[in-house]
Motif scaffolding. Sequence first.
Motif, PDB file in Angstrom:
ATOM      1  N   GLU A  50       0.772  -1.258   0.014  1.00  0.00           N
ATOM      2  CA  GLU A  50      -0.049   0.001  -0.069  1.00  0.00           C
ATOM      3  C   GLU A  50       0.910   1.217   0.146  1.00  0.00           C
ATOM      4  N   ARG A  51       0.810   2.121  -0.855  1.00  0.00           N
ATOM      5  CA  ARG A  51       1.597   3.043  -1.128  1.00  0.00           C
ATOM      6  C   ARG A  51       1.492   4.320  -0.115  1.00  0.00           C
ATOM      7  N   ASN A  52       0.231   4.310   0.279  1.00  0.00           N
ATOM      8  CA  ASN A  52      -0.094   5.465   1.406  1.00  0.00           C
ATOM      9  C   ASN A  52       0.551   4.999   2.954  1.00  0.00           C
ATOM     10  N   ASN A  54       3.628   4.189   5.485  1.00  0.00           N
ATOM     11  CA  ASN A  54       5.134   4.281   5.713  1.00  0.00           C
ATOM     12  C   ASN A  54       5.778   3.946   6.804  1.00  0.00           C
ATOM     13  N   PRO A  91       3.677  -1.331   3.972  1.00  0.00           N
ATOM     14  CA  PRO A  91       4.098  -0.158   2.823  1.00  0.00           C
ATOM     15  C   PRO A  91       5.078  -0.763   1.766  1.00  0.00           C
ATOM     16  N   VAL A  92       4.887   0.098   0.456  1.00  0.00           N
ATOM     17  CA  VAL A  92       5.744  -0.397  -0.726  1.00  0.00           C
ATOM     18  C   VAL A  92       7.257  -0.365  -0.166  1.00  0.00           C
ATOM     19  N   LYS A 110       6.195  -2.435  -5.755  1.00  0.00           N
ATOM     20  CA  LYS A 110       4.713  -1.871  -6.610  1.00  0.00           C
ATOM     21  C   LYS A 110       3.813  -1.706  -5.529  1.00  0.00           C
ATOM     22  N   ASP A 111       2.817  -0.742  -5.900  1.00  0.00           N
ATOM     23  CA  ASP A 111       1.690  -0.674  -5.303  1.00  0.00           C
ATOM     24  C   ASP A 111       0.624  -1.605  -5.571  1.00  0.00           C
TER      25      ASP A 111
END
Length: 328
Positions: A50-52, A54, A91-92, A110-111
């Motif tokens: 999930e790119r959102n 961190n 996180p990615v 990758k997302d």
Amino acid sequence: MKFLDQAKINLKAGNGGSGSASFRREKFVEFGGPDGGDGGDGGSVMFEAERNLNTLIDYRYSQHFKAENGKPGSKKNKTGANGKDLILKVPVGTQIYEEDNNTIIYDFKKDKEKYLVASGGKGGLGNVRFKSSTNRAPRKKTNGKNGEEFWIWLQLKIIADVGIIGLPNAGKSSLLAALTRAKPKIANYPFTTINPNLGVTYYNNKEVTLADIPGLVEGAHKGIGLGDKFLRHIERCKMLIHLVDVTENNLTENYQKIRSELKSYDLSLAKKKEVIYFNKSDLVEKNELKEKLDLFNSKIRKKYKIISVFKKDDVQSIKKALITNVNK
């Protein structure tokens, strides 16, 4: 939000449901025969990037994750429902390691990328499956298989275009705050930043992700200071901004300390593209600055720029340089 870049967790896939040993019971039907259904399959455990996200903080306080078991079969030849799959978000840039924390299983780059880690158990068979010409009323049925269970390690390596490195108190967080909308903790003492901070800067409709890496000290690759805990976050950066505090006495020594730490940790880090910026130029007299830079030039033949993060023109020129270098 608290930052966590490593976590050990236990995963348990769902067990398969048991088959049913049921017989048809109906009025006026003397020999109904077997009608026990199969059990449902257990749910699997999978990860999704999930790119959102961190941080791995969600796995700090909750370490056991279990998918749903399959439901047992029932009469009238009904198959049990399958257990629900458990999808865990990471996180990615997260890597999955075996329990030894050394053998890599998967690397999310990758997302929305998915990877199945623990498979659910198969459902058991009902007694209908064991009916034959010689055994018209079998009482045999099987139980579902157990789902897979593992202890694994999650490790996060931040994926950023640019890593900001330097000794403690060089102004890395101030630079990140000036270039992006990130709000890192900023103060005039070493090790203000104890976790990496991320930010995105924009210039000419192009964007670049920056990571402010906590200050490195001599011997960091051996675990001194904050140790090599954060050196792995630099591994995926396309280029590095090396920030040097120009108010310090020995610029050459300070620069070389960081370079030797990078080489000691991993030679590939030392080969990354590097832009040198001498920061805090607004706090030094011109004559003193010239002396320090002359000494630096006599020992290190590399291009550099003199900046102050509080000058808008300097910040704009850095943005332009980043976009140019990263998108080459």
